[in-house]
Write a protein that holds these residues in place. Structure first.
Motif, mmCIF file in Angstrom:
data_model
loop_
_atom_site.group_PDB
_atom_site.id
_atom_site.type_symbol
_atom_site.label_atom_id
_atom_site.label_comp_id
_atom_site.label_asym_id
_atom_site.label_seq_id
_atom_site.Cartn_x
_atom_site.Cartn_y
_atom_site.Cartn_z
ATOM 1 N N TYR A 134 -50.974 -6.235 -23.241
ATOM 2 C CA TYR A 134 -51.987 -6.123 -22.200
ATOM 3 C C TYR A 134 -53.351 -5.672 -22.709
ATOM 4 C CZ TYR A 134 -48.068 -6.644 -19.036
ATOM 5 O OH TYR A 134 -46.959 -7.114 -18.392
ATOM 6 N N GLU A 135 -53.484 -5.413 -23.995
ATOM 7 C CA GLU A 135 -54.781 -5.022 -24.536
ATOM 8 C C GLU A 135 -55.383 -6.160 -25.362
ATOM 9 O OE1 GLU A 135 -54.471 -1.306 -26.558
ATOM 10 O OE2 GLU A 135 -53.807 -0.211 -24.776
ATOM 11 N N THR A 136 -54.742 -6.460 -26.486
ATOM 12 C CA THR A 136 -55.234 -7.576 -27.301
ATOM 13 C C THR A 136 -54.442 -8.843 -27.050
ATOM 14 O OG1 THR A 136 -53.783 -6.893 -29.127
ATOM 15 C CG2 THR A 136 -56.024 -6.023 -29.107
ATOM 16 N N ASN A 137 -53.176 -8.689 -26.668
ATOM 17 C CA ASN A 137 -52.302 -9.839 -26.485
ATOM 18 C C ASN A 137 -51.831 -9.914 -25.043
ATOM 19 O OD1 ASN A 137 -50.346 -11.871 -26.705
ATOM 20 N ND2 ASN A 137 -48.784 -10.411 -27.330
ATOM 21 N N ASN A 138 -52.199 -11.010 -24.365
ATOM 22 C CA ASN A 138 -51.761 -11.223 -22.986
ATOM 23 C C ASN A 138 -50.771 -12.378 -22.879
ATOM 24 O OD1 ASN A 138 -55.040 -10.359 -22.352
ATOM 25 N ND2 ASN A 138 -53.373 -9.184 -21.477
ATOM 26 N N ALA A 139 -50.243 -12.798 -24.015
ATOM 27 C CA ALA A 139 -49.273 -13.891 -24.023
ATOM 28 C C ALA A 139 -47.875 -13.351 -23.765
ATOM 29 C CB ALA A 139 -49.309 -14.621 -25.363
ATOM 30 N N TYR A 140 -47.017 -14.248 -23.296
ATOM 31 C CA TYR A 140 -45.623 -13.858 -23.094
ATOM 32 C C TYR A 140 -44.758 -15.111 -23.161
ATOM 33 C CZ TYR A 140 -41.917 -10.729 -21.592
ATOM 34 O OH TYR A 140 -40.796 -9.951 -21.557
ATOM 35 N N ALA A 141 -43.560 -14.945 -23.685
ATOM 36 C CA ALA A 141 -42.593 -16.045 -23.723
ATOM 37 C C ALA A 141 -41.196 -15.463 -23.670
ATOM 38 C CB ALA A 141 -42.773 -16.888 -24.987
ATOM 39 N N SER A 142 -40.336 -16.133 -22.911
ATOM 40 C CA SER A 142 -38.940 -15.700 -22.826
ATOM 41 C C SER A 142 -38.031 -16.907 -22.936
ATOM 42 C CB SER A 142 -38.689 -14.992 -21.489
ATOM 43 O OG SER A 142 -38.821 -15.918 -20.416
ATOM 44 N N GLN A 143 -36.834 -16.678 -23.431
ATOM 45 C CA GLN A 143 -35.835 -17.743 -23.440
ATOM 46 C C GLN A 143 -34.636 -17.305 -22.605
ATOM 47 O OE1 GLN A 143 -34.841 -18.203 -27.659
ATOM 48 N NE2 GLN A 143 -32.909 -17.156 -27.331
ATOM 49 N N THR A 144 -34.117 -18.230 -21.836
ATOM 50 C CA THR A 144 -33.010 -17.951 -20.931
ATOM 51 C C THR A 144 -31.973 -19.057 -21.075
ATOM 52 O OG1 THR A 144 -34.553 -16.936 -19.359
ATOM 53 C CG2 THR A 144 -32.363 -17.511 -18.534
ATOM 54 N N ASP A 145 -30.752 -18.688 -21.375
ATOM 55 C CA ASP A 145 -29.672 -19.661 -21.494
ATOM 56 C C ASP A 145 -28.945 -19.760 -20.154
ATOM 57 O OD1 ASP A 145 -30.346 -20.011 -24.131
ATOM 58 O OD2 ASP A 145 -28.847 -18.606 -24.888
ATOM 59 N N VAL A 146 -28.799 -20.991 -19.672
ATOM 60 C CA VAL A 146 -28.217 -21.244 -18.358
ATOM 61 C C VAL A 146 -27.099 -22.268 -18.496
ATOM 62 C CG1 VAL A 146 -28.682 -22.050 -16.008
ATOM 63 C CG2 VAL A 146 -30.430 -20.755 -17.245
ATOM 64 N N GLU A 147 -26.058 -22.075 -17.722
ATOM 65 C CA GLU A 147 -24.960 -23.045 -17.705
ATOM 66 C C GLU A 147 -25.167 -24.004 -16.538
ATOM 67 O OE1 GLU A 147 -20.069 -23.281 -17.616
ATOM 68 O OE2 GLU A 147 -21.077 -21.386 -18.037
ATOM 69 N N LEU A 148 -25.286 -25.296 -16.855
ATOM 70 C CA LEU A 148 -25.509 -26.338 -15.857
ATOM 71 C C LEU A 148 -24.504 -27.465 -16.055
ATOM 72 C CD1 LEU A 148 -29.390 -26.686 -16.235
ATOM 73 C CD2 LEU A 148 -28.220 -25.569 -14.362
ATOM 74 N N LYS A 149 -23.814 -27.830 -15.009
ATOM 75 C CA LYS A 149 -22.885 -28.963 -15.064
ATOM 76 C C LYS A 149 -21.891 -28.833 -16.207
ATOM 77 C CE LYS A 149 -25.601 -30.654 -11.890
ATOM 78 N NZ LYS A 149 -25.240 -30.602 -10.461
ATOM 79 N N GLY A 150 -21.466 -27.602 -16.461
ATOM 80 C CA GLY A 150 -20.480 -27.365 -17.506
ATOM 81 C C GLY A 150 -21.047 -27.337 -18.908
ATOM 82 N N LYS A 151 -22.381 -27.446 -19.058
ATOM 83 C CA LYS A 151 -23.011 -27.399 -20.378
ATOM 84 C C LYS A 151 -24.067 -26.301 -20.403
ATOM 85 C CE LYS A 151 -24.105 -31.095 -22.563
ATOM 86 N NZ LYS A 151 -24.716 -32.406 -22.929
ATOM 87 N N LYS A 152 -24.389 -25.842 -21.592
ATOM 88 C CA LYS A 152 -25.376 -24.785 -21.755
ATOM 89 C C LYS A 152 -26.727 -25.372 -22.164
ATOM 90 C CE LYS A 152 -21.793 -21.490 -23.104
ATOM 91 N NZ LYS A 152 -21.225 -20.667 -24.194
ATOM 92 N N TYR A 153 -27.780 -24.833 -21.555
ATOM 93 C CA TYR A 153 -29.145 -25.264 -21.856
ATOM 94 C C TYR A 153 -30.008 -24.026 -22.070
ATOM 95 C CZ TYR A 153 -27.690 -29.831 -20.065
ATOM 96 O OH TYR A 153 -27.044 -31.017 -19.862
ATOM 97 N N ARG A 154 -31.021 -24.199 -22.887
ATOM 98 C CA ARG A 154 -31.960 -23.093 -23.138
ATOM 99 C C ARG A 154 -33.307 -23.413 -22.482
ATOM 100 N NH1 ARG A 154 -31.750 -20.213 -28.715
ATOM 101 N NH2 ARG A 154 -30.019 -19.354 -27.506
ATOM 102 N N PHE A 155 -33.779 -22.499 -21.642
ATOM 103 C CA PHE A 155 -35.060 -22.648 -20.964
ATOM 104 C C PHE A 155 -36.049 -21.641 -21.560
ATOM 105 C CE2 PHE A 155 -31.971 -24.347 -18.061
ATOM 106 C CZ PHE A 155 -32.607 -25.432 -17.473
#
Length: 330
Positions: free
Chosen positions: A167-188
């Motif tokens: 919040y001072e010099t860096n205002n970037a953010y990124a997250s990864q979330t693994d979700v199970e869809l239709k019996g398969k795993k995906y990374r968002f």
């Protein structure tokens, strides 16, 4: 007339050189030479000028028109990243996502809630959500801080922060979330790259040559350091994509336009869903009177997209919502 045509020819060649320099963003990082990335911001203007001058040569019955038309084919994909026409897909969609930079909810939290509830999305991605307590119908809330958040109907397996804002010099953010869809795993991966922090008054020229020149210098002073910060952030996100054991959805506000260094390197070996399934203009940021596409949906090549839409029917933020649907195999 000959002198005039010579001037036009020099201008046309100059625009071609600038457009060609923009293509080097695929190879040259901002820390080495940031000026190529600067060219990507002017692509709509440069390309419009190139086309108009080509038309001029056509009406002048000059053979060079065909040379410039041939050279212009180099910019087919760069144009399609802004304006595209895709045929309707025959596949039935079974996943719908919505991505929105919520601008801290200053356009009205209820407006955002009503829109998301009415969209019947399976997964929602917010950037700049402002830490507000969003409660959407049939969606579970998983958020990290006041910048990005994910809301899902499906089972979330695990989450991880990739880039954390200070919040001072860096205002970037990124997250990864693994979700199970239709019996398969995906990374968002939901991202918000470092913003340029411009206000309208900073970029609006008023006709005073000295003031306008100073404004342009100030703009460049903001752009160059931010490009270099983006390079570091792209490297982190790119590593998460390359090491993912699951197919990846990369979604969010890149704070970067098509044909930029960020676009080429974040989208490497992935599908730009707009190019695969979108129609019309991809412009998603409407606060300035200039076409700006900075919101994206990329996927692994194994994921079949069905549709992509920038919803300009609502103004619930300074960004339009991006809606994409997919056909996931069981």
């Amino acid at each position: 007339m000959k002198v005039f045509r010579t001037i036009i020819l020099i201008a046309h060649l100059g625009i071609f050189i600038l457009l060609s320099g923009m293509l080097l963003n695929a190879y040259v990082p901002p820390k080495v030479f940031p000026w190529f990335n600067l060219l990507s911001l002017g692509f709509p203007v440069l390309m419009t000028g190139y086309v108009l001058l080509t038309v001029f040569w056509l009406f002048s019955w000059k053979k060079r028109a065909f040379v410039f038309m041939l050279l212009g084919l180099l910019f087919t994909n760069p144009v399609k990243r802004w304006i595209n026409f895709s045929a309707d897909k025959k596949e039935a969609a079974n996943l719908k996502i919505v991505s929105l930079n919520a601008k801290g909810g200053i356009f009205g939290l209820k407006n955002i809630k009503d829109y998301i509830d009415g969209s019947d999305a399976d997964i929602v991605f917010l950037q700049e959500h402002g830490g507000k307590d969003y409660q959407f119908k049939n969606l579970k809330n998983v958020k990290f801080d006041a910048i990005v958040a994910i809301f899902s109907k499906y089972t979330i397996l695990n989450q991880k922060e990739l880039i954390d804002s200070d919040y001072e010099t860096n205002n970037a953010y990124a997250s990864q979330t693994d979700v199970e869809l239709k019996g398969k795993k995906y990374r968002f991966i939901n991202i918000y790259l470092q913003p340029f922090k411009f206000e309208k008054a900073m970029v609006k020229l008023n006709g005073d040559s000295e003031q306008d020149e100073q404004k342009l210098k100030d703009v460049v002073k903001r752009l160059i350091p931010t490009f270099k910060m983006h390079q570091e952030q792209v490297e982190i996100i790119r590593k998460a994509i390359d090491e993912s054991p699951y197919p990846v959805f990369l979604i969010g506000d890149f704070n970067s336009v098509p044909n930029s260094y960020e676009y080429y390197h974040l989208g490497k070996d992935m599908n730009d869903v707009f190019m695969e399934s979108g129609t019309g203009s991809s412009t998603s940021f409407h606060d300035y009177k200039f076409p700006l596409r900075i919101d994206y949906v990329f996927t692994s090549k194994s994921i079949q997209s069905v549709s992509y839409k920038v919803d300009r029917s609502v103004k619930i933020s300074d960004h339009y919502p991006v809606i994409a649907t997919f056909s996931l195999k069981d």
